[in-house]
Design a protein around this motif. Structure first.
Motif, mmCIF file in Angstrom:
data_model
loop_
_atom_site.group_PDB
_atom_site.id
_atom_site.type_symbol
_atom_site.label_atom_id
_atom_site.label_comp_id
_atom_site.label_asym_id
_atom_site.label_seq_id
_atom_site.Cartn_x
_atom_site.Cartn_y
_atom_site.Cartn_z
ATOM 1 N N TYR A 1 7.838 -19.275 -0.565
ATOM 2 C CA TYR A 1 7.576 -19.355 0.866
ATOM 3 C C TYR A 1 7.847 -20.714 1.503
ATOM 4 N N PHE B 1 10.950 -13.159 3.881
ATOM 5 C CA PHE B 1 9.815 -12.260 3.665
ATOM 6 C C PHE B 1 9.530 -11.410 4.911
ATOM 7 N N ILE C 1 11.798 -8.593 4.662
ATOM 8 C CA ILE C 1 11.300 -7.616 3.674
ATOM 9 C C ILE C 1 10.255 -6.711 4.325
ATOM 10 N N TYR D 1 9.888 -1.036 2.034
ATOM 11 C CA TYR D 1 8.720 -1.878 1.738
ATOM 12 C C TYR D 1 7.520 -1.325 2.530
ATOM 13 N N LEU E 1 4.346 -1.340 2.100
ATOM 14 C CA LEU E 1 3.030 -1.991 2.091
ATOM 15 C C LEU E 1 2.557 -2.404 3.489
ATOM 16 N N GLY F 1 -2.782 -7.939 2.439
ATOM 17 C CA GLY F 1 -1.354 -7.988 2.137
ATOM 18 C C GLY F 1 -1.025 -7.781 0.670
ATOM 19 N N ASN G 1 -1.833 -9.658 -1.682
ATOM 20 C CA ASN G 1 -1.541 -10.948 -2.320
ATOM 21 C C ASN G 1 -2.195 -11.066 -3.690
ATOM 22 N N ASN H 1 -0.117 -10.726 -6.990
ATOM 23 C CA ASN H 1 0.661 -11.801 -7.615
ATOM 24 C C ASN H 1 -0.089 -12.492 -8.758
ATOM 25 N N TYR I 1 10.819 -2.725 -4.234
ATOM 26 C CA TYR I 1 11.228 -4.014 -4.810
ATOM 27 C C TYR I 1 12.696 -4.026 -5.222
ATOM 28 N N THR J 1 15.570 -8.482 -1.021
ATOM 29 C CA THR J 1 14.656 -8.945 -2.072
ATOM 30 C C THR J 1 15.400 -9.865 -3.051
ATOM 31 N N PHE K 1 15.593 -13.168 -1.393
ATOM 32 C CA PHE K 1 14.245 -13.758 -1.430
ATOM 33 C C PHE K 1 14.045 -14.477 -2.764
ATOM 34 N N GLU L 1 8.139 -13.062 -10.443
ATOM 35 C CA GLU L 1 6.970 -12.541 -9.725
ATOM 36 C C GLU L 1 6.321 -11.364 -10.437
ATOM 37 N N SER M 1 3.849 -8.242 -9.207
ATOM 38 C CA SER M 1 3.266 -7.564 -8.032
ATOM 39 C C SER M 1 2.471 -6.377 -8.566
HETATM 40 C C1 AVJ Z 1 3.393 -10.855 -0.355
HETATM 41 C C2 AVJ Z 1 2.897 -10.957 -2.663
HETATM 42 C C3 AVJ Z 1 2.329 -9.013 -1.422
HETATM 43 O O1 AVJ Z 1 4.310 -8.755 -4.131
HETATM 44 O O2 AVJ Z 1 4.712 -7.208 -2.669
HETATM 45 C C4 AVJ Z 1 7.741 -8.618 -1.502
HETATM 46 C C5 AVJ Z 1 5.835 -10.320 -2.001
HETATM 47 N N1 AVJ Z 1 7.890 -9.741 -3.317
HETATM 48 N N2 AVJ Z 1 8.854 -8.237 -2.145
HETATM 49 C C6 AVJ Z 1 4.564 -8.392 -2.972
HETATM 50 C C7 AVJ Z 1 7.127 -9.567 -2.266
HETATM 51 C C8 AVJ Z 1 8.985 -8.922 -3.226
HETATM 52 C C9 AVJ Z 1 4.650 -9.432 -1.849
HETATM 53 N N3 AVJ Z 1 3.349 -10.083 -1.589
#
Ligand code: AVJ
Length: 313
Positions: free
Chosen positions: A26, A34, A37, A43, A45, A152, A154, A157, A197, A204, A207, A273, A275
């Motif tokens: 970030y 992001f 995304i 995506y 979420l 979110g 978070n 992670n 993803y 992505t 990113f 990462e 997730s």
């Molecule tokens: C912000 C950590 C919730 O893990 O889904 C989005 C970041 N990484 N696409 C996640 C992310 C790839 C995201 N978070």
């Protein structure tokens, strides 16, 4: 003291199994990617959580059950899109609160404050820049109760041990009347998770490769981004999405400021990462083992995502 970017890059790339930490995604450029995304159809979420906040703000606030002025504290506010839906409801109902977004980036905080005041001129907002727990410690001195938002997904992670540690710290910093609302992505059809993803537009991927770009600009790295690809996969049995940067060729990359040459085999990966996806029981177990009790899970219509509310024991 926390490690610096150079220390973490050096450790991560010198290791047998290479890795780079997702918290370094970030920078300004990465934050912009992001945002892209979050606008992707695949995506899911963001839209799920936004739906929860738009449609269940009243239920959430009723369950929080505050009847005096309170502080709405958000850990890592970003662009505040989802929180805006909650703020809009609270202002409409003339509920007395102060919004306290906490972010490590001063710039992100300034932009957020400006945006929100444009949208909600009467909002009381005190943006704080710095470490989550330093600021939560400060807030412990206040009499008014707090609703702490960690949304979110978070939490996804964090590895199991790190997540347990984080929740334990949050729990310690909550006052007896405070509440925690935590937004978590749920286990679901693996095809759906996997697509979130692996977008076709390569956003992505960009990113992830931005990490290498960052090393190039900040540490005089010589990564040629064309020599790297992106790979992620979801393991539905443990709920983990793991993302990787892949070296397409055997290559050696100089990082000037670290005075190192990093060697890559063809096909070698850098883990970037985790997730993690939870189910309700797993989440309750994680959080209730740290002195908090579940009040309610607020889920979206598809049951993809939960914002779960906890109080102190
Ligand atoms: C912000 C950590 C919730 O893990 O889904 C989005 C970041 N990484 N696409 C996640 C992310 C790839 C995201 N978070």
């Amino acid at each position: 003291m926390e490690n610096t970017f150079s220390e973490d890059v050096l450790d991560g790339l010198m290791a047998t199994n290479k890795s780079l930490k997702s918290k370094y995604f970030y920078d300004d450029n990465g934050s912009r990617i992001f945002q892209d995304i979050m606008n992707l159809e695949s995506y899911y979420l963001t839209n799920c959580e936004l739906e929860i906040f738009r449609e269940q703000a009243q239920d959430i606030f009723d369950a929080v059950n505050f009847d005096t002025h309170f502080n709405l504290i958000e850990l890592g506010a970003g662009d505040g899109l989802k929180t805006s839906a909650l703020i809009a409801y609270l202002l409409l109902k003339k509920i007395d609160f102060t919004y306290i977004p906490i972010d490590i980036s001063q710039e992100a905080n300034n932009i957020l404050k400006e945006d929100l005041l444009k949208k909600f001129p009467t909002l009381k907002i005190k943006a704080k820049t710095g470490d989550y727990f330093e600021i939560l410690a400060e807030m412990q001195q206040e009499n008014d109760p707090a609703l702490v938002l960690f949304i979110g997904s978070n939490i996804g992670n964090y590895t199991e041990a790190a997540a347990a540690n984080l929740i334990s710290l949050m729990s310690q910093y909550l006052k007896s009347k405070d509440k925690l609302l935590i937004g978590v992505d749920l286990k679901k059809n693996p095809v759906v998770v996997s697509k979130a993803y692996n977008d076709d537009e390569g956003i992505t991927k960009a990113f992830n490769l931005n990490l290498l770009k960052r090393i190039n600009t900040e540490l005089s790295g010589e990564f040629n981004l064309a020599n790297f690809d992106f790979y992620s996969f979801y393991n539905p049995q443990n709920g983990e999405v793991r993302s990787y940067i892949v070296s397409l060729v055997k290559q050696t990359v100089r990082i000037g400021k670290l005075s190192v040459d990093i060697e890559f085999r063809k096909g070698e990966t850098i883990w970037t990462e985790l997730s993690k996806k939870y189910d309700h029981e797993e989440l309750e177990e994680l959080i209730e083992s740290k002195g908090l009790v579940l009040i309610n899970h607020f889920v979206d219509r598809k049951n993809y995502f939960t914002d779960s509310l906890f109080s102190k024991k």
